[in-house]
Write a protein that holds these residues in place. Structure first.
Motif, PDB file in Angstrom:
ATOM      1  N   HIS A  65      35.767  31.989  56.250  1.00  7.57           N
ATOM      2  CA  HIS A  65      36.076  30.860  57.116  1.00  7.57           C
ATOM      3  C   HIS A  65      35.701  31.173  58.563  1.00  7.57           C
ATOM      4  O   HIS A  65      36.552  31.149  59.466  1.00  7.57           O
ATOM      5  N   PRO A  66      34.425  31.480  58.796  1.00  4.18           N
ATOM      6  CA  PRO A  66      34.019  31.975  60.120  1.00  4.18           C
ATOM      7  C   PRO A  66      33.914  30.861  61.159  1.00  4.18           C
ATOM      8  O   PRO A  66      33.695  29.698  60.817  1.00  4.18           O
ATOM      9  N   LYS A  67      34.091  31.264  62.427  1.00  2.00           N
ATOM     10  CA  LYS A  67      33.771  30.357  63.536  1.00  2.00           C
ATOM     11  C   LYS A  67      32.280  30.448  63.808  1.00  2.00           C
ATOM     12  O   LYS A  67      31.657  29.502  64.243  1.00  2.00           O
ATOM     13  N   LEU A  68      31.741  31.661  63.568  1.00  2.08           N
ATOM     14  CA  LEU A  68      30.311  31.891  63.775  1.00  2.08           C
ATOM     15  C   LEU A  68      29.747  32.549  62.526  1.00  2.08           C
ATOM     16  O   LEU A  68      30.250  33.577  62.069  1.00  2.08           O
ATOM     17  N   LEU A  69      28.714  31.919  61.964  1.00  3.14           N
ATOM     18  CA  LEU A  69      28.090  32.445  60.745  1.00  3.14           C
ATOM     19  C   LEU A  69      26.742  33.062  61.113  1.00  3.14           C
ATOM     20  O   LEU A  69      25.902  32.401  61.730  1.00  3.14           O
ATOM     21  N   LEU A  70      26.555  34.340  60.781  1.00  4.24           N
ATOM     22  CA  LEU A  70      25.279  35.007  61.022  1.00  4.24           C
ATOM     23  C   LEU A  70      24.483  34.990  59.724  1.00  4.24           C
ATOM     24  O   LEU A  70      24.986  35.405  58.683  1.00  4.24           O
ATOM     25  N   LEU A  71      23.249  34.490  59.790  1.00  2.00           N
ATOM     26  CA  LEU A  71      22.413  34.458  58.586  1.00  2.00           C
ATOM     27  C   LEU A  71      21.160  35.278  58.849  1.00  2.00           C
ATOM     28  O   LEU A  71      20.403  34.985  59.771  1.00  2.00           O
ATOM     29  N   ASP A  72      20.961  36.317  58.029  1.00  2.00           N
ATOM     30  CA  ASP A  72      19.799  37.175  58.237  1.00  2.00           C
ATOM     31  C   ASP A  72      18.772  36.923  57.144  1.00  2.00           C
ATOM     32  O   ASP A  72      18.994  37.265  55.987  1.00  2.00           O
ATOM     33  N   GLU A  73      17.657  36.295  57.516  1.00  2.00           N
ATOM     34  CA  GLU A  73      16.539  36.008  56.606  1.00  2.00           C
ATOM     35  C   GLU A  73      16.992  35.342  55.310  1.00  2.00           C
ATOM     36  O   GLU A  73      16.689  35.832  54.218  1.00  2.00           O
ATOM     37  N   PRO A  74      17.691  34.210  55.403  1.00  8.25           N
ATOM     38  CA  PRO A  74      18.172  33.578  54.166  1.00  8.25           C
ATOM     39  C   PRO A  74      17.052  33.084  53.265  1.00  8.25           C
ATOM     40  O   PRO A  74      17.277  32.881  52.073  1.00  8.25           O
ATOM     41  N   SER A  75      15.837  32.911  53.797  1.00  4.77           N
ATOM     42  CA  SER A  75      14.757  32.363  52.948  1.00  4.77           C
ATOM     43  C   SER A  75      13.871  33.452  52.368  1.00  4.77           C
ATOM     44  O   SER A  75      12.958  33.162  51.613  1.00  4.77           O
ATOM     45  N   MET A  76      14.167  34.722  52.716  1.00  4.29           N
ATOM     46  CA  MET A  76      13.249  35.789  52.319  1.00  4.29           C
ATOM     47  C   MET A  76      13.166  35.929  50.801  1.00  4.29           C
ATOM     48  O   MET A  76      14.171  35.992  50.104  1.00  4.29           O
ATOM     49  N   GLY A  77      11.949  35.979  50.298  1.00  4.32           N
ATOM     50  CA  GLY A  77      11.714  36.234  48.885  1.00  4.32           C
ATOM     51  C   GLY A  77      12.062  35.074  47.961  1.00  4.32           C
ATOM     52  O   GLY A  77      12.187  35.259  46.764  1.00  4.32           O
ATOM     53  N   LEU A  78      12.254  33.884  48.525  1.00  6.54           N
ATOM     54  CA  LEU A  78      12.631  32.754  47.669  1.00  6.54           C
ATOM     55  C   LEU A  78      11.441  31.837  47.410  1.00  6.54           C
ATOM     56  O   LEU A  78      10.534  31.716  48.236  1.00  6.54           O
ATOM     57  N   ALA A  79      11.479  31.184  46.237  1.00  4.92           N
ATOM     58  CA  ALA A  79      10.460  30.189  45.916  1.00  4.92           C
ATOM     59  C   ALA A  79      10.577  29.034  46.906  1.00  4.92           C
ATOM     60  O   ALA A  79      11.678  28.723  47.366  1.00  4.92           O
ATOM     61  N   PRO A  80       9.440  28.377  47.245  1.00  5.03           N
ATOM     62  CA  PRO A  80       9.442  27.310  48.252  1.00  5.03           C
ATOM     63  C   PRO A  80      10.520  26.258  48.022  1.00  5.03           C
ATOM     64  O   PRO A  80      11.163  25.812  48.973  1.00  5.03           O
ATOM     65  N   ILE A  81      10.768  25.916  46.762  1.00  2.53           N
ATOM     66  CA  ILE A  81      11.759  24.880  46.488  1.00  2.53           C
ATOM     67  C   ILE A  81      13.150  25.336  46.915  1.00  2.53           C
ATOM     68  O   ILE A  81      13.944  24.575  47.462  1.00  2.53           O
TER      69      ILE A  81
END
Lengths: 343, 245
Positions: free
Chosen positions: B161-177
């Motif tokens: 339940h964060p006030k601030l969410l850190l996302l590190d490379e969430p798209s890395m290695g994923l299919a385009p869809i």
């Protein structure tokens, strides 16, 4: 046992492995048929020794699981705890075979509580003093430090408790729990098994169902991720060492009740327990117990059976030969998993 | 040290120098994140994007400079306290607990929380965002596909339940869809009221959803502007969006 040599291996080696397992089974069956009484007596001895090994093996596996460190000092903490229990039981509590049954039960329970705390404190201190500072150091540095700590603890035992073996008078009656034919099982043997089972259940509950246990599993699988989830990594590692030390304490006390112990008992016993942990799959708790029981049985069968048994002179060679065999044929152990990290 | 939030900044990182051993990975970086924003850090490999996040979450403390979150100096705070203060992260490479189930992984995200009653509704929220996870909750995380693992990683961070969410490379290695799906979800999470600091190699997608962006180059901030302006910036287009005149 056939699973020991998994199907992923080339068929040559697995056939060889199966052949050995088959030989072992035939050997056991022949002995069972020739001398059934010996066989069952030895079986019970094996289970008893195996449960003491299990307590020590669990300590190796717990620490390995969380730090990928083989804590060589662990066997020496076990021996030190055993020696310290003899002082508590004989000098502090003054128990002997004339003490009333209630006094012995109460005294041993009290000694158990003290020795659990003692083992936990010693082991946590070792981690804090020697290993914590090396968290970022190469693995080899920590491993050598562990060997060094083993010598230090051993020498502390020597300095405090001299070179003599310690043993207890028969506090727990060596009378029979049961006797079938000439197969007997004595109370002092049963005591080791009876004390081990609740300890194992408690440990399994701690690791599986408590928050601290969940933190331990998280740190062992992904330490950085565990930290940013809110797990206090250092405290979790301390807790793991405390648990391992407590188990070594219980093991030391139970071993002292069965056998005798001196400053260097922990060295070889530690290596045997370590072999048990590797046999079961290091890092795997049920594996450590299974491995310890198997090694306890192997040792007992080897030393107790009469037909074509190599005998006690060969026990070490067999146990450590087994260690080499596992590392070659199935490095992940009986219950371990092949993980991408190669753990 | 600053103790009062300046003009509503949720997170203020000031002149931070962070080292990996003797290598200076961040050379005096200053960034700000305001309540309700999606801020993105873009830049090449080794520019210091992940190090920035490790400085904020407490895994790699800066040697100099300060990090202030909601008016509190967190520069030297250990990671397990940072998450308690309201910053959680989906780390680079996901870093799931492979031998735990999906549900256990999500529960790990809430490790520091005491408010057991609200956990239920947060879990429902994660399942609503990622219905797939509800179907797979008993499956071991290590056996999931890359896209599903990313869902668990983001879901796990949300469970704090964060006030601030850190996302590190969430798209890395994923299919385009899946990449499309992940960015849609990021916007959705932000609209539900969570401020987001997003590190991405996929600069185009990141600037598309962000309100502001910082371009990092070898440990320094090369450019800082509105996301739309950065998208139009010629230098950014050439270097990070792969455009050739």
């Amino acid at each position: 046992m056939a699973a020991l040599f998994g199907t992923r291996r080339p068929s040559g080696t697995s056939l060889l492995g199966l052949f050995f397992v088959l030989l072992l089974i035939i050997w056991l069956i022949v002995n069972l048929v020739k001398t059934p009484n010996d066989f069952f007596t030895v079986l019970l001895i094996g289970i008893t020794t195996g449960s003491v090994y299990a307590l020590i093996a669990l300590g190796y596996t717990l620490v390995y699981g969380i730090l990928q460190l083989i804590n060589f000092a662990h066997g020496d903490v076990f021996a030190l705890s055993g020696l310290f229990s003899s002082t508590i039981i004989l000098s502090v509590l003054g128990l002997d075979e004339n003490t009333s049954a209630l006094g012995i039960i109460g005294g041993l329970a009290l000694a158990l509580v003290i020795i659990v705390a003692f083992g936990a404190v010693v082991n946590t201190t070792i981690e804090f003093v020697a290993y914590r500072r090396l968290r970022q150091a190469p693995r080899l540095a920590v491993l050598i430090t562990a060997v060094g700590m083993s010598f230090i603890v051993q020498n502390v035992s020597l300095a405090v408790f001299d070179v003599n073996f310690r043993s207890l008078p028969p506090l727990i009656p060596e009378s029979n729990v049961f006797k079938i034919g000439s197969v007997t099982y004595q109370w002092n043997q049963l005591f080791a098994v009876l004390a081990t089972i609740p300890v194992l259940l408690l440990l399994s509950w701690l690791v599986r169902s408590t928050k601290q246990g969940k933190g331990m599993r998280a740190v062992s699988q992904e330490p950085d991720a565990a930290a940013i989830m809110g797990v206090n990594v250092n405290r979790t590692i301390s807790f793991t060492f405390a648990l391992a030390g407590a188990l070594a304490g219980v093991g030391g006390l139970l071993y002292l009740i069965e056998f005798n112990i001196r400053y260097d008992t922990g060295f070889e016993l530690g290596l045997i327990a370590f072999t048990a942990a590797v046999l079961g799959g290091i890092g795997n708790l049920s594996g450590a117990v299974l491995g310890a029981l198997i090694i306890g049985l192997i040792q007992a069968f080897n030393e107790g059976l009469s037909w074509a048994a190599p005998g006690s002179d060969w026990t070490r060679s067999i146990v450590f030969g087994l260690l080499i065999g596992i590392l070659v044929f199935r490095p992940e152990g009986l219950l371990g998993e092949r993980t991408p990290e190669g753990a | 040290m600053t103790t009062s939030p300046q003009d509503g900044a949720l997170l203020t990182v000031e002149k931070v120098h962070t080292y990996y051993g003797s290598i200076e990975a961040l050379k005096g970086i200053t960034i700000e994140v305001h309540e309700g924003e999606i801020v993105t850090l873009i830049g090449a490999n080794g520019a210091g994007k992940s190090t920035m996040l490790r400085s904020i979450n407490g895994l790699n403390h800066p040697r100099r400079g300060s990090i202030v979150f909601r008016g509190k100096d967190i520069t030297r705070e250990p990671p397990h306290d940072v998450v308690r203060l309201g910053i959680s992260q989906s780390p680079e490479g996901r870093k799931l607990f492979p031998r735990m189930s999906v549900l256990e992984n999500l529960e790990m995200g809430a490790f520091q929380r005491r408010d057991r009653s609200e956990l239920r509704s947060d879990l429902e929220r994660v399942y609503a965002l990622f219905p797939r996870l509800s179907e797979r909750k008993q499956q071991r995380a290590g056996t999931l596909s890359g896209g599903e693992q990313q869902m668990v990683a983001i879901g796990r961070a949300l469970m704090a339940h964060p006030k601030l969410l850190l996302l590190d490379e969430p798209s890395m290695g994923l299919a385009p869809i899946f990449v499309e799906r992940v960015f849609e979800t990021i916007v959705e999470i932000n609209q539900q009221g969570t401020t987001i600091l997003l590190v991405e190699q996929n600069a185009m997608m990141a600037l598309d959803v962000a309100s502001r962006g910082y371009v990092l180059e070898t440990g320094t901030v090369a450019l800082a502007d509105d996301a739309k302006a950065l998208l139009r910036n010629e230098q950014v287009r050439k270097t990070y969006l792969g455009e050739t005149d």
